[in-house]
Write an enzyme that holds these catalytic residues in place. Structure first.
Site, PDB file in Angstrom:
ATOM      1  N   ASP A  13      45.839  59.078 -66.056  1.00 33.49           N
ATOM      2  CA  ASP A  13      46.924  57.946 -65.945  1.00 33.49           C
ATOM      3  C   ASP A  13      46.072  56.483 -65.766  1.00 33.49           C
ATOM      4  OD1 ASP A  13      49.058  59.923 -65.752  1.00 33.49           O
ATOM      5  OD2 ASP A  13      48.410  60.090 -63.631  1.00 33.49           O
ATOM      6  N   LYS A  16      44.844  55.158 -70.806  1.00 34.02           N
ATOM      7  CA  LYS A  16      44.175  55.466 -72.060  1.00 34.02           C
ATOM      8  C   LYS A  16      45.033  55.388 -73.432  1.00 34.02           C
ATOM      9  CE  LYS A  16      43.423  59.421 -70.474  1.00 34.02           C
ATOM     10  NZ  LYS A  16      43.852  59.470 -69.331  1.00 34.02           N
ATOM     11  N   GLY A  40      50.630  62.961 -70.790  1.00 33.90           N
ATOM     12  CA  GLY A  40      51.480  61.933 -71.516  1.00 33.90           C
ATOM     13  C   GLY A  40      50.787  60.695 -71.491  1.00 33.90           C
ATOM     14  N   HIS A  41      50.839  59.927 -72.879  1.00 32.86           N
ATOM     15  CA  HIS A  41      50.245  58.603 -73.157  1.00 32.86           C
ATOM     16  C   HIS A  41      51.706  57.710 -72.999  1.00 32.86           C
ATOM     17  CE1 HIS A  41      46.501  59.770 -73.488  1.00 32.86           C
ATOM     18  NE2 HIS A  41      46.375  60.093 -74.493  1.00 32.86           N
ATOM     19  N   GLN A 223      43.754  63.057 -70.140  1.00 31.97           N
ATOM     20  CA  GLN A 223      43.501  63.501 -68.793  1.00 31.97           C
ATOM     21  C   GLN A 223      41.750  62.631 -68.427  1.00 31.97           C
ATOM     22  OE1 GLN A 223      43.971  66.871 -70.416  1.00 31.97           O
ATOM     23  NE2 GLN A 223      45.949  67.366 -69.443  1.00 31.97           N
TER      24      GLN A 223
HETATM   25  P1  GTP Z   1      47.013  60.591 -69.175  1.00 32.85           P
HETATM   26  O1  GTP Z   1      46.454  60.877 -70.382  1.00 32.85           O
HETATM   27  O2  GTP Z   1      48.257  61.280 -68.863  1.00 32.85           O
HETATM   28  O3  GTP Z   1      46.069  60.353 -68.003  1.00 32.85           O
HETATM   29  O4  GTP Z   1      47.643  58.977 -69.473  1.00 32.85           O
HETATM   30  P2  GTP Z   1      47.340  57.674 -69.748  1.00 32.85           P
HETATM   31  O5  GTP Z   1      45.757  57.458 -69.424  1.00 32.85           O
HETATM   32  O6  GTP Z   1      47.416  57.512 -71.117  1.00 32.85           O
HETATM   33  O7  GTP Z   1      48.014  56.735 -68.900  1.00 32.85           O
HETATM   34  P3  GTP Z   1      49.585  56.199 -69.464  1.00 32.85           P
HETATM   35  O8  GTP Z   1      49.201  55.281 -70.721  1.00 32.85           O
HETATM   36  O9  GTP Z   1      50.446  57.184 -69.599  1.00 32.85           O
HETATM   37  O10 GTP Z   1      50.063  55.291 -68.386  1.00 32.85           O
HETATM   38  C1  GTP Z   1      49.747  54.284 -68.013  1.00 32.85           C
HETATM   39  C2  GTP Z   1      51.077  53.142 -67.978  1.00 32.85           C
HETATM   40  O11 GTP Z   1      50.016  51.954 -67.895  1.00 32.85           O
HETATM   41  C3  GTP Z   1      51.375  52.883 -69.224  1.00 32.85           C
HETATM   42  O12 GTP Z   1      53.070  52.772 -68.809  1.00 32.85           O
HETATM   43  C4  GTP Z   1      51.187  51.986 -70.192  1.00 32.85           C
HETATM   44  O13 GTP Z   1      51.864  51.157 -70.859  1.00 32.85           O
HETATM   45  C5  GTP Z   1      50.724  50.838 -68.846  1.00 32.85           C
HETATM   46  N1  GTP Z   1      49.409  50.176 -68.734  1.00 32.85           N
HETATM   47  C6  GTP Z   1      48.449  50.210 -69.720  1.00 32.85           C
HETATM   48  N2  GTP Z   1      47.521  49.287 -69.485  1.00 32.85           N
HETATM   49  C7  GTP Z   1      48.150  48.566 -68.615  1.00 32.85           C
HETATM   50  C8  GTP Z   1      47.704  47.171 -68.030  1.00 32.85           C
HETATM   51  O14 GTP Z   1      46.554  46.677 -68.272  1.00 32.85           O
HETATM   52  N3  GTP Z   1      48.651  46.405 -67.217  1.00 32.85           N
HETATM   53  C9  GTP Z   1      49.781  47.243 -66.783  1.00 32.85           C
HETATM   54  N4  GTP Z   1      50.640  46.319 -66.120  1.00 32.85           N
HETATM   55  N5  GTP Z   1      50.318  48.385 -67.263  1.00 32.85           N
HETATM   56  C10 GTP Z   1      49.377  48.866 -68.270  1.00 32.85           C
END
Ligand code: GTP
Length: 424
Positions: A13, A16, A40-41, A223
């Protein structure tokens, strides 16, 4: 960039999805090499938010080839649902490839996952109950069903029969629940097979061919390092290898092809489920991070455990992945804090630990060593360049890069593509 790879450096989370999406703009091909629909991304494009579970983030660009590699476990029903959902929102699915070697998640995997977690009681791992672990277990036990098997009715029906013979016995005699009906699963999965057939190929060959042709290939990690089956905080890990080496294995591409390995670092730490977490803030700081960062599970809604950034974790991930640079995300969530802390190592039995402990008992008792610095009051989500960031924010990210000994590549200050500051 011939190839690039995006890896999570904490417990997942990290954001990525956003970094992959950003880098995918310059890529021709995006490959997912491990995990399943447990990762989930979330990608935000203009005002639209896309939740991707199995499809590589590159799917949002119609001209890119997206590969679901050999190391991924595929629930065909979920995949088709995701494809239908994308199409309904106007995303054109053209060049998707699914590895013939990827393993198929079957209904019995999901039930084993659920029943196992129930039986474990307090010792449960906190899985997403999507059948990912049991599917990988069958792969290792050499009784799994691969996408290629699903494409051949004779092979699929034979393997399904063999599996149900054992699994149904497990359900009735061990778990004390009902087994599965052969005909029902056969019919359901053969219908899936017809719909995914056009996408199935030996992606080990196509991935290597694309690289040979000089097309830009992006490896999308799901992950993160601390969830790596071999190197993470076992047993509170996932069932695959979300590190750079694992991406090579899962994509069928040799390590010499890999370059530009990007480690995604959330500006603080979160963790889902059980397991030791030395920098956890079970206090008002943790509550603040959870509230401001909306740190609740996307599917379950469960509150995530939150804490200060732990560079002992990130440095360990940097070593495991041979990271080339860091992408620090969610820096904006720290806006408004008077002081910020970084956990830069641990004390154990009165001594500073020089290595990240393999033992969870040691990690459980490890005391974080913090460095404190002044925060910033400004809203940084509008900053477009590195120079526009407040001095204290710049100091914070530079200190992270220094402690981890990996150069800074990207600083993200919001979920949108436009809220990305590129330094590398
Ligand atoms: P996994 O593969 O399950 O580990 O997920 P992930 O690492 O891809 O994370 P994911 O994108 O699901 O969750 C991150 C959340 O943070 C999403 O809602 C993104 O839109 C948000 N996000 C990403 N970068 C930023 C940032 O710099 N600032 C903010 N406020 N939100 C962000």
């Amino acid at each position: 960039m011939a190839t690039a790879m995006v890896m999570g450096t904490q417990w997942g989370d990290e954001g990525k999805g956003k970094i992959v999406d950003y880098l995918a703009q310059k890529a021709d091909v995006v490959i997912r090499s491990q995990g399943g629909n447990n990762a989930g991304h979330t990608v935000v494009v203009e005002d639209a938010s896309f939740a991707l579970r199995l499809l590589p983030s590159g799917i949002l660009y119609s001209e890119k080839t997206c590969i679901i590699g050999s190391g991924v476990v595929v629930n065909p029903g979920v995949l088709l649902e995701e494809l239908d959902g994308m199409r309904a929102r106007g995303v054109r699915i053209s060049a998707l490839e699914i590895s013939t070697r990827a393993h198929v998640i079957m209904p019995y995997h999901i039930r084993i996952d659920e029943e196992d977690e129930k039986l474990k009681g307090d010792a449960k791992i906190g899985t997403t109950k999507n059948g990912i672990g049991p599917c990988y277990a069958d792969k290792i036990n050499r009784v799994g069903i691969r996408i290629g098997d699903l494409m051949d009715e004779t092979v699929f029906s034979r393997k399904l029969k063999q599996n149900l013979l054992l699994k149904n016995r497990l359900f009735t005699q061990y778990y004390g629940c009902e087994g599965f009906d052969y005909e029902t699963i056969l019919k359901e999965y053969l219908a899936y097979a017809e719909r995914i057939r056009p996408f199935v190929k030996d992606t080990n060959y196509s991935a290597n061919q694309y690289i040979k042709e000089g097309r830009k290939v992006l490896f999308e990690g799901a992950q993160a390092a601390m969830l790596d089956l071999d190197h993470g905080t076992y047993p509170f890990v996932t069932s695959s290898n979300p590190t750079a080496g694992g991406a090579c294995v899962g994509a069928g591409v040799g390590p010499r092809r890999m370059a530009n390995i990007v480690g995604v670092v959330k500006a603080y730490t979160t963790r889902v489920g059980a397991g030791p977490f030395p920098a956890e803030q079970d206090n008002e700081i943790g509550d603040y991070l959870r509230r401001t960062g909306h740190e609740f599970g996307t599917v379950t809604g469960r509150p995530r455990r939150c804490g200060w950034l732990d560079t002992a974790v990130v440095a360990y991930a940097a070593m495991l992945n041979s990271l080339d640079y860091l992408a620090i995300t969610r820096l904006d969530i720290l806006d408004g804090l008077d002081t910020i802390r970084i956990c830069k190592g641990y004390m154990y039995n009165g001594e500073v630990l020089k290595e990240y402990p393999a033992s969870l008992d040691v990690l459980e008792k490890a005391e974080p060593i913090y460095e404190e610095m002044a925060g910033w009051k400004e809203d940084i989500s509008h900053c477009k360049t590195y120079a526009e960031l407040p001095e204290n924010a710049r100091y914070y990210v530079e200190r992270i890069a220094q402690l981890v000994d990996v150069p800074l590549g990207i600083v993200s200050v919001g979920p949108n593509r436009s809220q990305t500051i590129v330094l590398h």
